[in-house]
Design an enzyme around this catalytic site. Sequence first.
Site, mmCIF file in Angstrom:
data_model
loop_
_atom_site.group_PDB
_atom_site.id
_atom_site.type_symbol
_atom_site.label_atom_id
_atom_site.label_comp_id
_atom_site.label_asym_id
_atom_site.label_seq_id
_atom_site.Cartn_x
_atom_site.Cartn_y
_atom_site.Cartn_z
ATOM 1 C CD GLU A 130 -3.055 -1.008 2.224
ATOM 2 O OE1 GLU A 130 -3.086 0.012 2.931
ATOM 3 O OE2 GLU A 130 -3.910 -1.895 2.279
ATOM 4 C CD GLU A 155 -3.328 -5.758 4.174
ATOM 5 O OE1 GLU A 155 -4.171 -4.940 4.621
ATOM 6 O OE2 GLU A 155 -2.107 -5.565 4.218
HETATM 7 C C1 FCB Z 1 -4.259 -1.887 5.539
HETATM 8 C C2 FCB Z 1 -2.853 -2.176 6.022
HETATM 9 C C3 FCB Z 1 -2.782 -3.167 7.140
HETATM 10 C C4 FCB Z 1 -3.941 -3.029 8.109
HETATM 11 C C5 FCB Z 1 -5.256 -2.979 7.385
HETATM 12 C C6 FCB Z 1 -6.465 -2.871 8.284
HETATM 13 O O1 FCB Z 1 -4.318 -0.607 5.039
HETATM 14 O O2 FCB Z 1 -2.054 -2.655 4.973
HETATM 15 O O3 FCB Z 1 -1.537 -3.032 7.758
HETATM 16 O O4 FCB Z 1 -3.734 -1.970 8.940
HETATM 17 O O5 FCB Z 1 -5.257 -1.906 6.484
#
Ligand code: FCB
Length: 458
Positions: free
Chosen positions: A169, A364
Amino acid sequence: MSERPSIQFPDDFLWGAATASYQIEGAVKEGGRGPSVWDDFSHTPGKVDHGHTGDIACDHYHRVEADVALMAELGLQSYRFSISWSRILPDGRGKVNAEGLAWYSRLVDLLLANDIVPCPTLFHWDLPSALEASGGFRNRDTASWFADYAALMTRELGDRVSMWSTFNEPWCYAYLGHASGVHAPGLQDDRAAVTVAHHELLAHGLGVQAMRAERNDLQLGIVINPSPVKSEGSPSASTDSMRRVDAIHNRWWFDGALKGAYPADLLDDLGPLAEAIQPGDNEQIAQPIDWIGINYYFDLLLRGTTGPDDRPNRNYPTVTNVTDSPIRPTHTDMGWPITPDGFTELLVRLKDDYPNLPPVYVTENGCAYDDPVINGRCADPRRIQYLDAHLRAVRDAIDEGVDVRGFYQWSLLDNFEWALGYDKRFGIVHVDFDTMERTPRDSAHWYREVIKANGLTG
Ligand code: FCB
């Protein structure tokens, strides 16, 4: 949910869970680790809710063996973790910390012994403080130092680890870290944010080249967090604001990494803010990659604001009169809306807009809900519902032709949720931060069955 149809994922679909170094490891002063920007930021009063820090976090550094055993019990096929740069190179470059290397090497061996595919990320925001002192990612040299670190890790682990990502990210590190300043290193400087956004991609490109020079058998990727940009509520966000937000949040990263050219409209918007870009950089950045990681939580639902110089959302330089404050009644503990349809839409858009989009891994997806442990059990039906809906959205995208190869739930453990501290609990495993006891939630048991069935059984 029982009346919902069963769905299957493609053969060889990879199921995992994800974490990040600063969020779980703790032991920040042990094993020869140097400090990172997140140590400095979390120890600055007022920056993190309740003054929480990652000093101890989930104490994963000391509990790694039991934690990997837990992953195996849950049936995980892969584990996405990040490497703390300052545990490897306490000053960011130069002197190598053998103890840090040994710790990650052991983690990898434990995973492999349990048939769990390791998937490390090289940069998940915890830049060594020593590098921040020389300008962090505002300094172009940091891109080369990242490449040196990437090559070092390849030499150390490349015989056992094939699937790597360079950055996690990078939008967040650039803009939350340098525009709104709600994350480390906590600057509020638009030019710095754009410079960091560029140098991160440059570092990615140099890193990929350095890793390939070490070995030719690696699966290299980068993890981006794109979102559909929509207007919801009143007054509406202007079309022009939405275009700008989309360009900064989404197109910059995919155009840069896959097309080898930043969006022309965005370069016009940014003007001198984008002065860090040098001739030849585009080619360095757009290296062929083997996969791309998508982190998805929610759609960006924007709404307009009134007032001549109104800039309530400082995460998007040049964008005025727009806010993303939540307006939907249904949201998670983060205040994030629940928008699974946007996930399908996003994945299909990426396939359509980028003909050279490599295979996708959802790196994620998950949600924060603070359901308590009662008599040894933690029932978290809302998390199961969230994951079920998002997995169906991924399946829909596959049906529309998107090549999605795997899914990593965020997160294995409740952990240090950055500026929000420990109150926002994303784990399929509950962590009692007093005793460090781990209790798999109902969602963890549910996820094990999903993995076993390679799908949702209805
Ligand atoms: C993302 C991050 C991760 C975590 C999630 C909830 O933005 O990559 O580290 O904090 O959100």
